[in-house]
Design a protein around this motif. Sequence first.
Motif, PDB file in Angstrom:
ATOM      1  N   MET A 233      31.882   7.176  21.021  1.00  0.00           N
ATOM      2  CA  MET A 233      32.311   7.312  19.184  1.00  0.00           C
ATOM      3  C   MET A 233      32.214   8.729  17.933  1.00  0.00           C
ATOM      4  N   ASP A 234      30.894   8.659  18.910  1.00  0.00           N
ATOM      5  CA  ASP A 234      30.446  10.288  17.570  1.00  0.00           C
ATOM      6  C   ASP A 234      31.369  10.995  18.350  1.00  0.00           C
ATOM      7  N   ASP A 235      31.795  11.318  18.678  1.00  0.00           N
ATOM      8  CA  ASP A 235      32.397  12.545  19.241  1.00  0.00           C
ATOM      9  C   ASP A 235      33.863  12.531  18.242  1.00  0.00           C
ATOM     10  N   ILE A 236      34.539  11.339  18.462  1.00  0.00           N
ATOM     11  CA  ILE A 236      35.830  11.595  17.369  1.00  0.00           C
ATOM     12  C   ILE A 236      35.187  11.982  15.890  1.00  0.00           C
ATOM     13  N   TRP A 237      34.183  10.625  15.298  1.00  0.00           N
ATOM     14  CA  TRP A 237      34.243  10.543  14.157  1.00  0.00           C
ATOM     15  C   TRP A 237      33.850  12.236  14.271  1.00  0.00           C
ATOM     16  N   SER A 238      32.944  13.647  14.905  1.00  0.00           N
ATOM     17  CA  SER A 238      32.552  14.390  14.335  1.00  0.00           C
ATOM     18  C   SER A 238      33.074  15.497  13.687  1.00  0.00           C
ATOM     19  N   LEU A 239      34.530  15.067  14.221  1.00  0.00           N
ATOM     20  CA  LEU A 239      36.271  15.419  13.968  1.00  0.00           C
ATOM     21  C   LEU A 239      35.723  15.694  11.994  1.00  0.00           C
ATOM     22  N   LEU A 240      35.920  15.018  11.790  1.00  0.00           N
ATOM     23  CA  LEU A 240      35.716  14.525  10.128  1.00  0.00           C
ATOM     24  C   LEU A 240      35.298  15.608   9.116  1.00  0.00           C
ATOM     25  N   LYS A 241      33.689  16.395  10.356  1.00  0.00           N
ATOM     26  CA  LYS A 241      33.460  17.542   9.404  1.00  0.00           C
ATOM     27  C   LYS A 241      34.665  18.582   9.563  1.00  0.00           C
ATOM     28  N   SER A 242      35.176  18.719  11.234  1.00  0.00           N
ATOM     29  CA  SER A 242      35.793  19.397  10.240  1.00  0.00           C
ATOM     30  C   SER A 242      37.374  19.674   9.636  1.00  0.00           C
ATOM     31  N   PHE A 342      44.376  16.127  15.894  1.00  0.00           N
ATOM     32  CA  PHE A 342      43.496  15.895  16.857  1.00  0.00           C
ATOM     33  C   PHE A 342      44.437  16.015  18.628  1.00  0.00           C
ATOM     34  N   PRO A 343      43.715  16.473  19.021  1.00  0.00           N
ATOM     35  CA  PRO A 343      44.576  16.658  20.547  1.00  0.00           C
ATOM     36  C   PRO A 343      45.050  14.966  21.724  1.00  0.00           C
ATOM     37  N   CYS A 344      45.937  15.109  22.206  1.00  0.00           N
ATOM     38  CA  CYS A 344      46.374  14.113  23.170  1.00  0.00           C
ATOM     39  C   CYS A 344      45.468  13.136  24.044  1.00  0.00           C
ATOM     40  N   GLN A 345      44.389  14.263  24.187  1.00  0.00           N
ATOM     41  CA  GLN A 345      43.655  12.921  24.768  1.00  0.00           C
ATOM     42  C   GLN A 345      42.076  11.676  23.441  1.00  0.00           C
ATOM     43  N   TRP A 346      42.438  11.903  22.829  1.00  0.00           N
ATOM     44  CA  TRP A 346      41.678  10.962  22.048  1.00  0.00           C
ATOM     45  C   TRP A 346      43.088  10.075  21.416  1.00  0.00           C
ATOM     46  N   ASN A 347      43.975   9.922  22.237  1.00  0.00           N
ATOM     47  CA  ASN A 347      44.605   9.175  21.949  1.00  0.00           C
ATOM     48  C   ASN A 347      46.153   9.087  23.692  1.00  0.00           C
ATOM     49  N   TYR A 348      45.412   8.507  24.198  1.00  0.00           N
ATOM     50  CA  TYR A 348      46.473   9.524  25.700  1.00  0.00           C
ATOM     51  C   TYR A 348      46.818   7.815  26.178  1.00  0.00           C
ATOM     52  N   ARG A 349      48.391   7.259  26.274  1.00  0.00           N
ATOM     53  CA  ARG A 349      48.947   6.646  26.139  1.00  0.00           C
ATOM     54  C   ARG A 349      49.485   7.168  27.270  1.00  0.00           C
ATOM     55  N   PRO A 350      51.033   5.901  27.561  1.00  0.00           N
ATOM     56  CA  PRO A 350      51.370   6.089  28.942  1.00  0.00           C
ATOM     57  C   PRO A 350      52.667   7.173  29.199  1.00  0.00           C
ATOM     58  N   ASP A 351      52.961   7.565  28.250  1.00  0.00           N
ATOM     59  CA  ASP A 351      53.534   8.074  27.755  1.00  0.00           C
ATOM     60  C   ASP A 351      53.473   9.302  27.573  1.00  0.00           C
ATOM     61  N   HIS A 352      52.468   9.636  27.657  1.00  0.00           N
ATOM     62  CA  HIS A 352      51.484  11.240  28.350  1.00  0.00           C
ATOM     63  C   HIS A 352      51.880  11.159  29.576  1.00  0.00           C
TER      64      HIS A 352
END
Length: 452
Positions: A233-242, A342-352
Amino acid sequence: MRFHGKVVVIAVCLGVFLLLYFFGGNAADDPLLREVVEEEEEEEEDGNSSPSPSELGRDVAAKFARKKQPSAGVGARAEELLGRRKEGRAVNRGAGVNAKSIQRSHVARPVARRTRVEEVMHLAVVACGNRLDETLTMVKSALLFSLKKITFHIFAEDPLAPQFKEKLNQWPRAVSAKFHYTIYPITFSVGNADEWKKLFKPCAAQRLFLPVILKDVDSLLYVDTDVLFLRPMDDIWSLLKSFNSTQLAAMAPEHEVPKIGWYSRFARHPFYGVTGVNSGVMLMNLTRIRSTLFKNSMIPSGLSWEDLLHPLYQKYKNHITWGDQDLLNIIFHYNPECLFIFPCQWNYRPDHCMYGSNCKGAEEEGVSILHGNRGVYHDDKQPAFKVVYDAVRDYPFEDNMFQSLFYPIQTKFLDTVNTLCGRIPQVFLKQIEKTMRKVFEDKVVRHVKKHK
């Protein structure tokens, strides 16, 4: 004659000694010698060690020699004595003799060192109905790979609250040390609570009120119950700095291809961008949300987040299909500068994958966060998603990850290769394998360092 000669010599020596004694005074009362003796006694108490006779003799000789030099004076002698004491104590400390000094130095060190405040990540989830096991599996996936500690904010219906406590308190102590949790009741600060509760899925609208309820939380990651973390989870959390100076939330696009996207084809209300956004994984800077006035189509001036929600719902309630997600799309349609994508790999669903693979980020890096919407964890429509969910749910915390988690996923995935999403196994397996390898390597390195 020889015997008499020896007697004479002894008598002469004795006489000289008595003369020196009476004319020179008692050597034991000499201030200089007494000073040396007292000093050595002090050192003996400090250092828990006794000077050897030779050392004492050298000290006495040195002091008598200095006494014969009038120019040195009392001040010089005291200065030299002080220097010698410091030197002696330094030697004792270096040799590990002076236990008291060592103890004092250990006590002083932590005071001099500043304690670094540990960063804690915040994750919120809303659970109603039969979502207990699904939510616990999500929480479990977050803890398996994350590095920093996590505070979970669990919003649950009253019957679920004691069940969450019971289950979470049963987890191993090593796991419990990595997180803290708080369970909140379902509450809505404005409007009709029953109406909000029934909007789209049970209780899903609760996420709209997180900035209002969690006033002491600066930033937060919200996820749906049907989400699985396949990397820290640290990796998506770090996007706050972006985030730039105007951005206060982050989401992934609802779809990658506008021609087959839901919003671009069917929406009857404004939405963000070309394809809209999906709110199943939402990163939020709550402090910024609370302090921002949002543009809208109802009044010329901006409205605060709390003041905006109810009138916005009243205006669009007959035109929205996906409930709270539609309301978020409307808000960010009028405030696009506030949203980070953020890109789709952070919320990958059946639609992908069910219409062909259309998430390039997942093809290159693998899935980071798996979102099993459409109920795919609990039916056989997309078995690739179900394989991952079942493996995480059934994994015993303290088992080897490769043997008890990755290999079961890899093996069972072979049965899904003839399905729409199962035909691209590298998308599902690449990131989780990389994550597990890193976790394993970190554990090995820590273990080796401990035993060096």
